[in-house]
Motif scaffolding. Structure first.
Motif, PDB file in Angstrom:
ATOM      1  N   UNK A  32       0.839  -1.198   0.000  1.00 51.05           N
ATOM      2  CA  UNK A  32       0.000   0.000   0.000  1.00 51.05           C
ATOM      3  C   UNK A  32       0.878   1.254   0.000  1.00 51.05           C
ATOM      4  N   UNK A  33       1.924   1.238   0.810  1.00 54.57           N
ATOM      5  CA  UNK A  33       2.823   2.379   0.905  1.00 54.57           C
ATOM      6  C   UNK A  33       3.604   2.575  -0.390  1.00 54.57           C
ATOM      7  N   UNK A  34       4.046   1.488  -0.992  1.00 58.66           N
ATOM      8  CA  UNK A  34       4.837   1.566  -2.210  1.00 58.66           C
ATOM      9  C   UNK A  34       3.992   1.935  -3.430  1.00 58.66           C
ATOM     10  N   UNK A  35       2.677   1.758  -3.346  1.00 58.93           N
ATOM     11  CA  UNK A  35       1.817   2.085  -4.482  1.00 58.93           C
ATOM     12  C   UNK A  35       1.683   3.598  -4.674  1.00 58.93           C
ATOM     13  N   UNK A  36       1.961   4.360  -3.618  1.00 57.78           N
ATOM     14  CA  UNK A  36       1.853   5.815  -3.692  1.00 57.78           C
ATOM     15  C   UNK A  36       3.215   6.416  -4.018  1.00 57.78           C
ATOM     16  N   UNK A  37       3.188   7.511  -4.738  1.00 60.44           N
ATOM     17  CA  UNK A  37       4.417   8.242  -5.012  1.00 60.44           C
ATOM     18  C   UNK A  37       4.874   8.917  -3.722  1.00 60.44           C
ATOM     19  N   UNK A  38       6.133   8.766  -3.395  1.00 61.34           N
ATOM     20  CA  UNK A  38       6.649   9.334  -2.154  1.00 61.34           C
ATOM     21  C   UNK A  38       6.518  10.860  -2.146  1.00 61.34           C
ATOM     22  N   UNK A  39       6.785  11.503  -3.266  1.00 58.58           N
ATOM     23  CA  UNK A  39       6.677  12.965  -3.339  1.00 58.58           C
ATOM     24  C   UNK A  39       5.247  13.426  -3.107  1.00 58.58           C
ATOM     25  N   UNK A  40       4.287  12.723  -3.728  1.00 60.13           N
ATOM     26  CA  UNK A  40       2.878  13.081  -3.521  1.00 60.13           C
ATOM     27  C   UNK A  40       2.486  12.912  -2.060  1.00 60.13           C
ATOM     28  N   UNK A  41       2.935  11.827  -1.475  1.00 55.65           N
ATOM     29  CA  UNK A  41       2.612  11.551  -0.081  1.00 55.65           C
ATOM     30  C   UNK A  41       3.223  12.609   0.836  1.00 55.65           C
ATOM     31  N   UNK A  42       4.481  12.962   0.594  1.00 57.51           N
ATOM     32  CA  UNK A  42       5.166  13.932   1.450  1.00 57.51           C
ATOM     33  C   UNK A  42       4.562  15.330   1.339  1.00 57.51           C
ATOM     34  N   UNK A  43       4.049  15.689   0.161  1.00 59.28           N
ATOM     35  CA  UNK A  43       3.449  17.010  -0.013  1.00 59.28           C
ATOM     36  C   UNK A  43       2.170  17.158   0.792  1.00 59.28           C
ATOM     37  N   UNK A  44       1.486  16.059   1.034  1.00 62.61           N
ATOM     38  CA  UNK A  44       0.230  16.103   1.780  1.00 62.61           C
ATOM     39  C   UNK A  44       0.448  16.183   3.287  1.00 62.61           C
TER      40      UNK A  44
END
Length: 152
Positions: A32-44
């Protein structure tokens, strides 16, 4: 499946089953964590949540490496991974302290002073102060009044 349970002692069957379900839960969470882009996740996330995510990620990876060492017959307590996990725990405790400080109640000085003033209110003191101020006002009104010189 019966053949596999006979290959190892029955006492560890429950532990292996628990380990298997935990490993599957970790796998699902990592997918689940790897399916998201890290940059997108960090911006939120705000900086504190970013730190929490980074610490959780590095702690998880080091814990998985600890388990890998155990499966290879290496004692992780004698490996450098132990110090790394302790270092990460130190930072996790720092983040927890910061989070706890944010959640701590803050003092509203105005409300506290009103609360104390009202809690210490004594009706007799108020009557004495009222009488004293009235007496002072009466004496001031009885004193001779000077006329101000008119200004042109």
């Amino acid at each position: 499946m019966e053949a596999t349970t006979e290959e190892y002692p029955q006492e560890i069957d429950e532990q292996l089953t628990t380990f298997n379900s935990s490993a599957n839960a970790v796998k699902a969470m990592l997918e689940k964590l790897m399916s998201m882009s890290r940059n997108d996740l960090m911006q939120k996330l705000d900086p504190l949540d970013q730190a929490k995510l980074d610490l959780m990620s590095v702690y998880t990876l080091n814990s998985l490496f600890w388990m890998y060492l155990v499966t290879q017959g290496i004692n992780p307590r004698e490996h450098g991974i132990k110090q790394e996990l302790e270092r990460i725990r130190t930072y996790m405790n720092r983040v927890k302290e910061i989070t706890d400080k944010k959640k701590a109640a803050r003092l509203d000085k105005g409300a506290a002073s009103r609360f104390l003033r009202n809690a210490l209110y004594d009706p007799e003191d108020k009557e004495i102060k009222k009488a004293a101020s009235k007496k002072a006002a009466d004496t001031a009104s009885e004193a001779p009044h000077r006329k101000r010189p008119e200004q042109s």
